[in-house]
Design a protein around this motif. Sequence first.
Motif, PDB file in Angstrom:
ATOM      1  N   UNK A 155       0.811  -1.204   0.000  1.00 31.30           N
ATOM      2  CA  UNK A 155       0.000   0.000   0.000  1.00 31.30           C
ATOM      3  C   UNK A 155       0.849   1.261   0.000  1.00 31.30           C
ATOM      4  N   UNK A 156       1.867   1.279   0.864  1.00 33.42           N
ATOM      5  CA  UNK A 156       2.632   2.509   1.050  1.00 33.42           C
ATOM      6  C   UNK A 156       3.473   2.836  -0.172  1.00 33.42           C
ATOM      7  N   UNK A 159       1.152   4.438  -2.571  1.00 30.94           N
ATOM      8  CA  UNK A 159       0.835   5.796  -2.126  1.00 30.94           C
ATOM      9  C   UNK A 159       1.993   6.734  -2.449  1.00 30.94           C
ATOM     10  N   UNK A 162       1.845   7.645  -6.077  1.00 24.60           N
ATOM     11  CA  UNK A 162       0.783   8.617  -6.396  1.00 24.60           C
ATOM     12  C   UNK A 162       1.208  10.030  -6.022  1.00 24.60           C
ATOM     13  N   UNK A 163       1.771  10.174  -4.817  1.00 24.65           N
ATOM     14  CA  UNK A 163       2.216  11.505  -4.378  1.00 24.65           C
ATOM     15  C   UNK A 163       3.274  12.031  -5.330  1.00 24.65           C
ATOM     16  N   UNK A 166       1.744  13.048  -8.853  1.00 21.32           N
ATOM     17  CA  UNK A 166       0.896  14.241  -8.847  1.00 21.32           C
ATOM     18  C   UNK A 166       1.740  15.506  -8.723  1.00 21.32           C
ATOM     19  N   UNK A 242       6.703  11.586   2.308  1.00 13.88           N
ATOM     20  CA  UNK A 242       5.847  10.435   2.021  1.00 13.88           C
ATOM     21  C   UNK A 242       6.490   9.495   1.009  1.00 13.88           C
ATOM     22  N   UNK A 245       9.427   7.686   2.622  1.00 14.99           N
ATOM     23  CA  UNK A 245       9.023   6.679   3.591  1.00 14.99           C
ATOM     24  C   UNK A 245       8.366   5.481   2.910  1.00 14.99           C
ATOM     25  N   UNK A 314      11.944   8.726   7.243  1.00 11.81           N
ATOM     26  CA  UNK A 314      11.290  10.029   7.197  1.00 11.81           C
ATOM     27  C   UNK A 314      12.216  11.120   7.729  1.00 11.81           C
TER      28      UNK A 314
ATOM     29  N   UNK B  94      -7.432  11.797  -3.073  1.00  4.74           N
ATOM     30  CA  UNK B  94      -6.041  11.954  -2.642  1.00  4.74           C
ATOM     31  C   UNK B  94      -5.927  12.280  -1.150  1.00  4.74           C
ATOM     32  N   UNK B  97      -6.044   8.882   0.684  1.00  7.73           N
ATOM     33  CA  UNK B  97      -4.866   8.046   0.458  1.00  7.73           C
ATOM     34  C   UNK B  97      -3.702   8.664   1.214  1.00  7.73           C
ATOM     35  N   UNK B  98      -3.688   8.466   2.516  1.00  5.45           N
ATOM     36  CA  UNK B  98      -2.645   9.079   3.331  1.00  5.45           C
ATOM     37  C   UNK B  98      -2.503   8.283   4.614  1.00  5.45           C
ATOM     38  N   UNK B  99      -1.788   7.185   4.540  1.00  5.30           N
ATOM     39  CA  UNK B  99      -1.677   6.311   5.713  1.00  5.30           C
ATOM     40  C   UNK B  99      -0.310   6.372   6.340  1.00  5.30           C
ATOM     41  N   UNK B 100       0.554   7.274   5.844  1.00  5.28           N
ATOM     42  CA  UNK B 100       1.894   7.315   6.436  1.00  5.28           C
ATOM     43  C   UNK B 100       1.904   8.308   7.594  1.00  5.28           C
ATOM     44  N   UNK B 101       2.677   9.350   7.469  1.00  2.73           N
ATOM     45  CA  UNK B 101       2.781  10.406   8.480  1.00  2.73           C
ATOM     46  C   UNK B 101       3.038   9.864   9.877  1.00  2.73           C
TER      47      UNK B 101
END
Lengths: 503, 102
Positions: A155-156, A159, A162-163, A166, A242, A245, A314, B94, B97-101
Amino acid sequence: MLGNQASLALVIPEAILGATVAGVMALGVSRAARSRGVVAASGSLGLLAAMAVAAWQAAGAHGSVAAFHGNVVVDAMVSLFRLVFFGTGLLTLWFAYASSEIDTRDFADMTALVCASVMGMSFMAAASDLLMMVLAMEFVGLLSYVLAGLKREDQRSSEAALKYVIYGAGASGVALFGMSFLYGMAGDTSIQAVREVLLGGAGEGTRQGAGFAPLGLLAVVMVLAGLGYKVAAVPFHMWCPDVYQGAPTPITAFFSVAPKAAGFALMMRFLSLLLAGVSSRLLSDGLMVLIGVVSIASMTLGNLAALNQRSVKRLLAYSSIAHAGYLLMGVATLPALMSATPDPSGFRAVYFYLVVYLFMNLGAFFVTSHVVTRLGSDDLGAFRALGQRSPLVAGVMAVFLISLAGLPPTAGFVGKFYLFWVVLKQGGAFYYVLAFIGVLNSFLSLFYYARILKVMYLEPSADTRPVAAGPLAVAVLMALGVPTLLFGVWFSPLLSAAGKVLG
Amino acid sequence: MHVTLTHFLVLAAALFVLGLINLATRRNAIGVLLGVELILNAANINLVAFSRYGIGGIEGHAFAVMVIALAAAETVVALAIVLAIFHHYRTVDVDEVSRMKE
């Protein structure tokens, strides 16, 4: 200016990489891809051959050559950055080979993507035409998005991709829009032609160099915004933590060095081709203040945000944002380049720091990758008592961290000292403030680098079993750690060599 | 009315601003990518208009053709990534879709 056929000999290193990409992709669909060793060996072979040819060509080259009808320039700077990019690619390959994060199924794809993107980066460093700039930048960008999302089932990783895509697509769109104005000013995509318009020399009738300065400034700022994203400078840094990480650790190591160096190479190539000798107060003061402010914002924000991170990946992402800030200080010496007697010493300090940064940052990420592979997490807690569990790995990590913090006797100290010295040498209140904030930030960064040291050496761990390091890991650690220390104590030959190469 | 270079430049600037607004405000990943498309096409209009009305030769047209190809390649990669995101999150928002941080 060389034509297409005559230029081919100059891009042999890139051609070798192209062949390597094709070969590795063929391996990827064959049975041989079940063995990581075969893929890693062929990728390494290609990269080493490209590095050897690049070094050999650099030794025999004189001055700069405009190749492919002026689309690219091949000079000492390209030679230097070729070695930086290809070397980073090679080490990334070995990191990935030693890491458990990259599946054997994906290994051939990853190798091909890394080889292709370092090829694109060397064109970024060489681009002397707006179209070439865009194509090289996008080439590297597209491959990076795929690399970030390499682990489809994770998943990560998706993600992160995608970040990356974009922000990346948006930033390069803005840069392209800026370039369209530069093209409109000159009626030519060659950066040299745009410079002549700004100089006021070319153009028919009423065209005046000074009249174009405001539009030129706007366009250059847009292009710099696109490049600011590539080097992860504030305010275009949001993707960075992000992506770093989420992407597999060896890929993060690659991202933290190679695209950043490529972004700086392209930025400095673009600025020096476009603005050398252009005496416009608006352009020189405007860009100096703008780059300076971005630099201050990057280092301050990067360092402050790094202070309370638990994930080491991070934390290193924020540290890399801060380093983009330090490096931008060197780029902010732009007015020296725009004077009647262009002085590129600020840019030279940036080149030097980038080489140093390669060793120390890749090293820190390699240790992180090693910990993730052995202990399954990049949380600060996983580093507990590493000093007792794996004295060698922890010791080398300490060298990398001390170097990143810019303390003697490491290469990071020499690089940072040179950078600050060049900034101070420019004179003027603005540069004094810039250097002062830079030094303050270096102190600030000590806190979080020291925190990792403290966790490694002073905090006890429930699990006291030793953490093994294989021969490959030890070899890579030495290859990165020894120069980091050596450059720190034996720097004067290195500095004079750098001066000679880029002089 | 006679159409001049200025008309095209204003159109391109408007498209560019709309694209930026789209980028900043849309939460749907596909919508964000549409914003990128708008920005790229604004640049294309600029390039072709400068080429046609300005002093530029054929280079502006060639540049625009390259950018079109580039935009296509970018869309392919971006949509593949969005597909992977949908597979994991069952949404293409969007913000979600933000599971980090942490």
